[in-house]
Design a protein around this motif. Sequence first.
Motif, PDB file in Angstrom:
ATOM      1  N   PHE A 100     -12.589  15.419  97.696  1.00 21.24           N
ATOM      2  CA  PHE A 100     -13.136  16.848  97.778  1.00 21.24           C
ATOM      3  C   PHE A 100     -13.346  17.395  96.235  1.00 21.24           C
ATOM      4  O   PHE A 100     -14.490  17.955  96.134  1.00 21.24           O
ATOM      5  N   ILE A 101     -12.317  17.141  95.509  1.00 22.50           N
ATOM      6  CA  ILE A 101     -12.546  17.795  93.823  1.00 22.50           C
ATOM      7  C   ILE A 101     -13.683  16.870  93.422  1.00 22.50           C
ATOM      8  O   ILE A 101     -14.713  17.442  92.592  1.00 22.50           O
ATOM      9  N   GLN A 102     -13.923  15.626  93.487  1.00 22.66           N
ATOM     10  CA  GLN A 102     -14.822  14.810  92.998  1.00 22.66           C
ATOM     11  C   GLN A 102     -16.156  15.220  93.451  1.00 22.66           C
ATOM     12  O   GLN A 102     -17.278  15.082  92.868  1.00 22.66           O
ATOM     13  N   ARG A 103     -16.343  15.535  94.658  1.00 21.33           N
ATOM     14  CA  ARG A 103     -17.627  15.723  95.471  1.00 21.33           C
ATOM     15  C   ARG A 103     -18.443  16.880  95.212  1.00 21.33           C
ATOM     16  O   ARG A 103     -19.389  16.945  94.849  1.00 21.33           O
ATOM     17  N   ASP A 104     -17.370  18.106  94.783  1.00 25.98           N
ATOM     18  CA  ASP A 104     -17.839  19.339  94.301  1.00 25.98           C
ATOM     19  C   ASP A 104     -17.815  19.415  92.750  1.00 25.98           C
ATOM     20  O   ASP A 104     -18.116  20.407  92.342  1.00 25.98           O
ATOM     21  N   ASN A 105     -17.332  18.450  92.025  1.00 23.03           N
ATOM     22  CA  ASN A 105     -17.319  18.274  90.583  1.00 23.03           C
ATOM     23  C   ASN A 105     -16.454  19.741  89.960  1.00 23.03           C
ATOM     24  O   ASN A 105     -17.029  20.373  89.365  1.00 23.03           O
ATOM     25  N   LEU A 106     -15.365  19.794  90.591  1.00 21.56           N
ATOM     26  CA  LEU A 106     -14.409  21.078  90.501  1.00 21.56           C
ATOM     27  C   LEU A 106     -13.757  20.527  89.225  1.00 21.56           C
ATOM     28  O   LEU A 106     -12.995  21.728  88.558  1.00 21.56           O
ATOM     29  N   GLY A 107     -13.280  19.778  88.825  1.00 17.41           N
ATOM     30  CA  GLY A 107     -12.430  19.343  87.711  1.00 17.41           C
ATOM     31  C   GLY A 107     -11.647  18.262  87.627  1.00 17.41           C
ATOM     32  O   GLY A 107     -11.635  17.248  88.385  1.00 17.41           O
ATOM     33  N   GLN A 108     -10.383  18.500  87.097  1.00 20.02           N
ATOM     34  CA  GLN A 108      -9.418  17.371  87.116  1.00 20.02           C
ATOM     35  C   GLN A 108      -8.237  17.895  87.860  1.00 20.02           C
ATOM     36  O   GLN A 108      -7.638  18.833  87.625  1.00 20.02           O
ATOM     37  N   ILE A 109      -7.650  17.137  88.615  1.00 22.14           N
ATOM     38  CA  ILE A 109      -6.173  17.534  89.099  1.00 22.14           C
ATOM     39  C   ILE A 109      -5.046  16.630  88.811  1.00 22.14           C
ATOM     40  O   ILE A 109      -5.214  15.419  88.432  1.00 22.14           O
ATOM     41  N   GLN A 110      -3.929  17.184  88.506  1.00 21.87           N
ATOM     42  CA  GLN A 110      -2.680  16.523  88.486  1.00 21.87           C
ATOM     43  C   GLN A 110      -1.524  16.890  89.209  1.00 21.87           C
ATOM     44  O   GLN A 110      -1.346  18.005  89.605  1.00 21.87           O
ATOM     45  N   TYR A 111      -0.457  16.052  89.308  1.00 23.85           N
ATOM     46  CA  TYR A 111       0.604  16.551  90.035  1.00 23.85           C
ATOM     47  C   TYR A 111       1.956  16.416  89.224  1.00 23.85           C
ATOM     48  O   TYR A 111       2.181  15.575  88.258  1.00 23.85           O
ATOM     49  N   VAL A 112       2.611  17.766  89.309  1.00 24.27           N
ATOM     50  CA  VAL A 112       3.933  17.836  88.419  1.00 24.27           C
ATOM     51  C   VAL A 112       5.013  18.162  89.272  1.00 24.27           C
ATOM     52  O   VAL A 112       4.942  19.040  90.228  1.00 24.27           O
ATOM     53  N   ILE A 113       6.214  17.602  89.137  1.00 25.06           N
ATOM     54  CA  ILE A 113       7.451  17.841  89.933  1.00 25.06           C
ATOM     55  C   ILE A 113       8.049  19.056  89.200  1.00 25.06           C
ATOM     56  O   ILE A 113       8.570  18.890  87.896  1.00 25.06           O
ATOM     57  N   VAL A 114       7.879  20.229  89.871  1.00 24.09           N
ATOM     58  CA  VAL A 114       8.444  21.301  89.056  1.00 24.09           C
ATOM     59  C   VAL A 114       9.955  21.588  89.619  1.00 24.09           C
ATOM     60  O   VAL A 114      10.666  22.547  88.876  1.00 24.09           O
ATOM     61  N   GLN A 115      10.460  20.958  90.364  1.00 24.35           N
ATOM     62  CA  GLN A 115      11.824  21.078  90.890  1.00 24.35           C
ATOM     63  C   GLN A 115      12.454  20.245  91.581  1.00 24.35           C
ATOM     64  O   GLN A 115      11.858  19.308  92.467  1.00 24.35           O
ATOM     65  N   GLU A 116      13.874  19.992  91.380  1.00 23.49           N
ATOM     66  CA  GLU A 116      14.689  19.020  92.142  1.00 23.49           C
ATOM     67  C   GLU A 116      15.784  19.731  92.750  1.00 23.49           C
ATOM     68  O   GLU A 116      16.594  20.221  91.911  1.00 23.49           O
ATOM     69  N   ILE A 117      15.897  19.863  93.980  1.00 15.55           N
ATOM     70  CA  ILE A 117      17.110  20.614  94.566  1.00 15.55           C
ATOM     71  C   ILE A 117      18.150  19.430  95.255  1.00 15.55           C
ATOM     72  O   ILE A 117      17.580  18.392  95.957  1.00 15.55           O
TER      73      ILE A 117
END
Length: 263
Positions: free
Chosen positions: A198-215
Amino acid sequence: MPQSSKNHRKPRSNYYDRRRHNRRLTLTEEQKKQFDDLLLKIDLTFENRKLLIQAFTHSSYVNEHRIYSFQDNERLEFLGDAVLELAVSQFLYKKFNSMSEGEMTKLRASIVCEPSLARFAEELEFGELVLLGKGEEMTGGRNRPALLADVFESFIGALYLDQGLEAVYKFLSQTMYPKINDGAFSHMMDFKSQLQEFIQRDNLGQIQYVIVQEIGPAHNREFVSEVQLNESKLGVGSGRSKKEAEQHAAQQALIKLSEKKDK
């Protein structure tokens, strides 16, 4: 010599057998109360209560009590199966407008399969209301996934006949659709790949995943992942593993982008 008149009479046993098989289903006061409690719990009313009761009537009960054979739930199950496919298909089509036909088919199959429908029936405690024959009851039929899934489909069929598709949509919006939104079936889908496309098709930019919490402790840990688009939060998801959390985050991001695209 003329034949004896008794040779022209129908056997008495056949007559009485037909009468036994023509009995109508009746409920005890306790059973009636159980159905009343169910409708109160799920905030529904039925114009035709016979349809509701039929949805919970197993063929073993009909055979054992020698009532009308067409009063079991098998015909309603047939109808409910088709109505469910339509209702889930429409929901997926509207909710995930970037999802391909093949992906929607796969996701729908995971939602309307026997194990999933049995879980929905269990959560609603449908098993407690099923009218079963003694043999089926003794062999644990009330808790069999196949039986529970059939009852869920039968209930959908009965609701459709009684009140139409809108009532079915409303019921599923309270029971099934929220679980789809929450990612209960995301293990069947690769939402990360869909989001990337989806992101690449519409040239929306770059995505990344971040683990923000561990419970929680190490043996029972839950991870919270945030997917970012151009370093801005796009979706958040949680799971028992980092991969599961990322999948849920990607799913939420897809929903957000789809809704944004529709405006």
